[in-house]
Design an enzyme around this catalytic site. Structure first.
Site, PDB file in Angstrom:
ATOM      1  N   ASP A 110       0.828  -1.206   0.000  1.00 64.03           N
ATOM      2  CA  ASP A 110       0.000   0.000   0.000  1.00 64.03           C
ATOM      3  C   ASP A 110       0.864   1.259   0.000  1.00 64.03           C
ATOM      4  O   ASP A 110       1.993   1.261   0.525  1.00 64.03           O
ATOM      5  CB  ASP A 110      -0.921   0.016   1.222  1.00 64.03           C
ATOM      6  CG  ASP A 110      -1.968  -1.077   1.182  1.00 64.03           C
ATOM      7  OD1 ASP A 110      -2.563  -1.374   2.234  1.00 64.03           O
ATOM      8  OD2 ASP A 110      -2.193  -1.653   0.091  1.00 64.03           O
ATOM      9  N   ASP A 151       1.114   3.816   1.822  1.00 65.39           N
ATOM     10  CA  ASP A 151       0.991   4.522   3.096  1.00 65.39           C
ATOM     11  C   ASP A 151       2.205   4.203   3.956  1.00 65.39           C
ATOM     12  O   ASP A 151       3.150   3.535   3.507  1.00 65.39           O
ATOM     13  CB  ASP A 151      -0.317   4.134   3.799  1.00 65.39           C
ATOM     14  CG  ASP A 151      -0.433   2.627   4.025  1.00 65.39           C
ATOM     15  OD1 ASP A 151      -1.526   2.163   4.363  1.00 65.39           O
ATOM     16  OD2 ASP A 151       0.581   1.912   3.857  1.00 65.39           O
TER      17      ASP A 151
END
Length: 687
Positions: free
Chosen positions: A542, A544
């Site tokens: 991801d 993030d």
């Protein structure tokens, strides 16, 4: 005529450029200092420091001090003889100005200045001077204190202590007063490198400077080295002095917890070799006899890692060279002969151990001193003097044979020989196991983790493995992928930090062992790149903070146990987008963006063009939130996707960074985070 040449696309004599003096250094700095990144900044320190070390090797200096100032300048002081201050007859300028402004000038090209030296090309100090905004030198010699300053290699006078102060070009060395009673002779150099000649963000690696001082202190035990860091207003001093020389260095380099199986063997000797060399008039002479001094310290431990450091005239040769070649030949010959002569050690028809088996668990330091050494480059990473190989081989082989036959050391030598034979047997067993399980796909019946979603292709070149974060992302990726050549392996959350773990702990970890098993090329010393089941490995996590952490942990795994995969350029990280910008009306557009700054810029551009943007703008919190088409179009389609290739340009620097950021010691990491906080670009943080 010039106009006719231009019209014909040709060029004439007026198009030729002649770089005089130090102009060549400023025009092509990488050619003289190796690179223009942080390694180049560090190389400047090494060039000045090596000159002081040469004074210590020659027996004229006992102290060398490096000071890191708050204004970014570096100062190197020694108590040697001091650079000659008298006028050079041929050039008509002082010795100080000669060595600091002329390429290929110095006391290391013959004569009685130095018997051996790290300097070869005579461009070190002058190259530092050429790339410095300000360069100050003080020489204490002949009862007087001499001073001189430069800007970009031009001598002159500054109107104040600031490197940006007004500067007036003015040749000549100045006498500023007499030496004080009790003062020792010596040289003090302080320089401010000009950041314009280096890449953006290039800074001095203090750990590299510390390592350089420590290594040199091991190699020159009679000299005391000191590092003074006053950059933060406080005086942080560290002293390096090792009276036992290379024996102390072996103790320092031995991995923690690696118990020695024998005492440290110290090998010293002198040998001669012949080479073609130019005389003082530049005429090449054949079979010039040279003398090399050899010093080697080595021992074996119970561990598996090998550490072999090579030096020539105190200069570290990161890539080894002819002296390491001679050392390796010597240990193979001496120990192989001893094993064959030891009754019952080798089984009938058993293959003798190879070099890798002999070096397993060895910690060794190789240092040679020789006149006019030859290196493969100005950065001196590899020694290329051919005659050193036979000299070192003869000295080391003779000493090893004596150690193997000596009654006092025969018992510990037998333990070493048994360790080497055991290592060879383990290697052969592992090779047999790998040959039996070589490159089989799941469809061919190989035992693979059940969560692996393999591809149909059996060709390595085209196939690629995606290591996917989480089962939710796996579901979307399974629908998005091209099953012909794209395989998927999901991992659950954050894997083990292998920088803090042992090899056994790594293999016991389910996620790490699954990665090793699926790739099929082994790990650590047994890693075989040719057995890799996929042409490329892509980490897909991801976009993030947690995803970045997972990528870091996976890269650490590959760097420590599967480094050849990175060195071959076959490890990548996928770059998934953060936002999906869609416009309304006729001819709608879909644009994917990767940062907050980029999405703002794209929206502003579209609105300025009169297009209406659908709001709110969707933000992907994870790979699982994309549908299959979006994931294919942005992250998995080789034709349009963006990926980052993971590389290791400098293995030692990469290892230091991994140990700093992922190792067990918390204090250095905390200090680094505090010191580096000001370098963070707040605009790039996706909070």
């Amino acid at each position: 005529m010039t106009g006719e040449l231009e019209a014909q696309g040709m060029y004439g004599a007026d198009d030729l450029t002649h770089l005089e003096g130090l102009d060549a250094v400023r025009k092509r700095p990488g050619m003289y200092i190796g690179s223009t990144d942080s390694r180049g900044v560090g190389h400047l320190v090494n060039e000045i420091l090596d000159n002081s070390t040469d004074e210590g090797v020659a027996g004229h200096a006992t102290r060398v001090e490096v000071t890191l100032h708050a204004d970014g300048s570096v100062q190197v002081d020694d108590d040697g003889r001091g650079i000659p201050t008298d006028v050079h007859a041929k050039s008509g300028i002082s010795g100080v100005e000669l060595v600091l402004t002329r390429l290929h000038a110095g006391g290391k090209f013959g004569g009685s200045g130095y018997k051996t030296s790290g300097g070869l090309h005579g461009v070190g100090a002058s190259a530092v001077n050429a790339l410095s905004l300000r360069f100050d030198i003080t020489v204490k010699r002949d009862g007087k204190v001499h001073q001189m300053s430069f800007r970009h290699g031009v001598p002159g006078v500054f109107d104040g202590p600031d490197p940006q102060a007004a500067f007036t070009a003015q040749p000549g060395l100045r006498v500023v007063g007499p030496m004080k009673r009790g003062d020792s002779t010596g040289t003090s150099i302080r320089y401010w490198h000009d950041a314009r000649y280096f890449e953006t963000g290039a800074v001095l690696d203090v750990e590299a400077v510390r390592a350089k001082l420590r290594n040199t202190a091991f190699l020159v035990p009679r000299v005391c080295y000191q590092l003074r860091d006053v950059r933060h207003g406080l005086v942080d001093e560290e002293t390096f002095r090792f009276p036992n020389g290379l024996t102390d260095m072996v103790d320092f380099l031995t991995p923690a917890g690696d118990r020695a199986v024998c005492g440290t063997l110290l090998v010293t000797g002198t040998g001669t070799y012949k080479e073609n060399a130019a005389d003082e008039n530049g005429v090449m002479r054949a079979n010039v006899e040279r003398q090399a001094e050899v010093e080697v310290a080595l021992r074996w431990g119970t561990g598996y890692e090998r550490t072999i450091e090579c030096f020539a005239n105190t200069i570290r040769n990161a890539h080894g060279g002819t002296h390491r070649k001679g050392f390796e030949r010597a240990v193979v010959r001496a120990l192989t002969e001893a094993m064959r002569n030891s009754r019952g050690l080798l089984r009938p028809k058993e293959e003798p151990p190879i070099l890798d088996d002999i070096l397993e668990g060895m910690t060794a330091v190789i240092h040679v001193r020789l006149p006019e050494p030859q290196f493969t480059s100005q950065t001196k990473d590899e020694l290329s003097t051919a005659g050193v190989t036979k000299v070192l081989q003869a000295i080391v082989e003779q000493r090893l044979k004596a150690w193997l036959e000596d009654r006092k050391t025969r018992s510990e030598a037998a333990v070493v020989l048994q360790k080497i034979v055991d290592a060879a047997r383990v290697r052969l067993t592992q090779k047999q196991q790998k040959d039996a399980a070589r490159r089989k796909t799941a469809l061919e019946g190989a035992s693979m983790p059940p969560k692996l979603v393999d591809c149909r292709s059996t060709g390595v070149d085209r196939s690629e493995l995606f290591i996917v974060e989480g089962d939710s992302a796996l579901g979307t990726a399974r629908l998005a992928r091209s099953s012909e050549y794209q395989a998927l392996l999901p991992i659950r959350g954050k894997i083990l930090n292998v920088q803090k773990a042992s090899l056994q702990q790594m293999l016991d970890n389910a996620e790490c062992s699954a990665i090793v098993q699926v790739l099929g090329a082994g790990s650590g010393r047994t890693f075989d790149l040719s057995a890799l089941r996929y042409g490329r490995v892509l980490i897909m996590a991801d976009a993030d903070v947690d995803g970045s952490h997972i990528r870091t942990l996976l890269i650490t795994l590959f760097a420590k146990y599967m480094r050849p995969l990175i060195e071959a350029g076959r490890l990548y990280t996928a770059v998934p987008p953060l936002h999906k910008v869609v416009t309304k009306g006729r001819n709608p557009e879909t644009i994917y963006t990767y940062t907050e700054v980029e999405v703002s810029s794209v929206v502003a551009r579209l609105q300025k063009a009169g297009k209406q943007v659908v709001t709110p703008i969707p933000r992907f919190k994870g790979l699982g939130e994309m549908d299959a088409d979006e994931l294919w179009d942005t992250t998995m389609n080789p034709a349009v996707r963006a990926v980052r290739r993971i590389t290791i340009d400098d293995v030692d620097a990469a290892q230091r960074v991994l140990e700093l950021l992922m190792g067990e010691k918390v204090e250095p990491r905390r200090n680094w985070l505090i010191d580096s906080a000001s370098r963070v670009d707040q605009a790039t943080i996706d909070a």
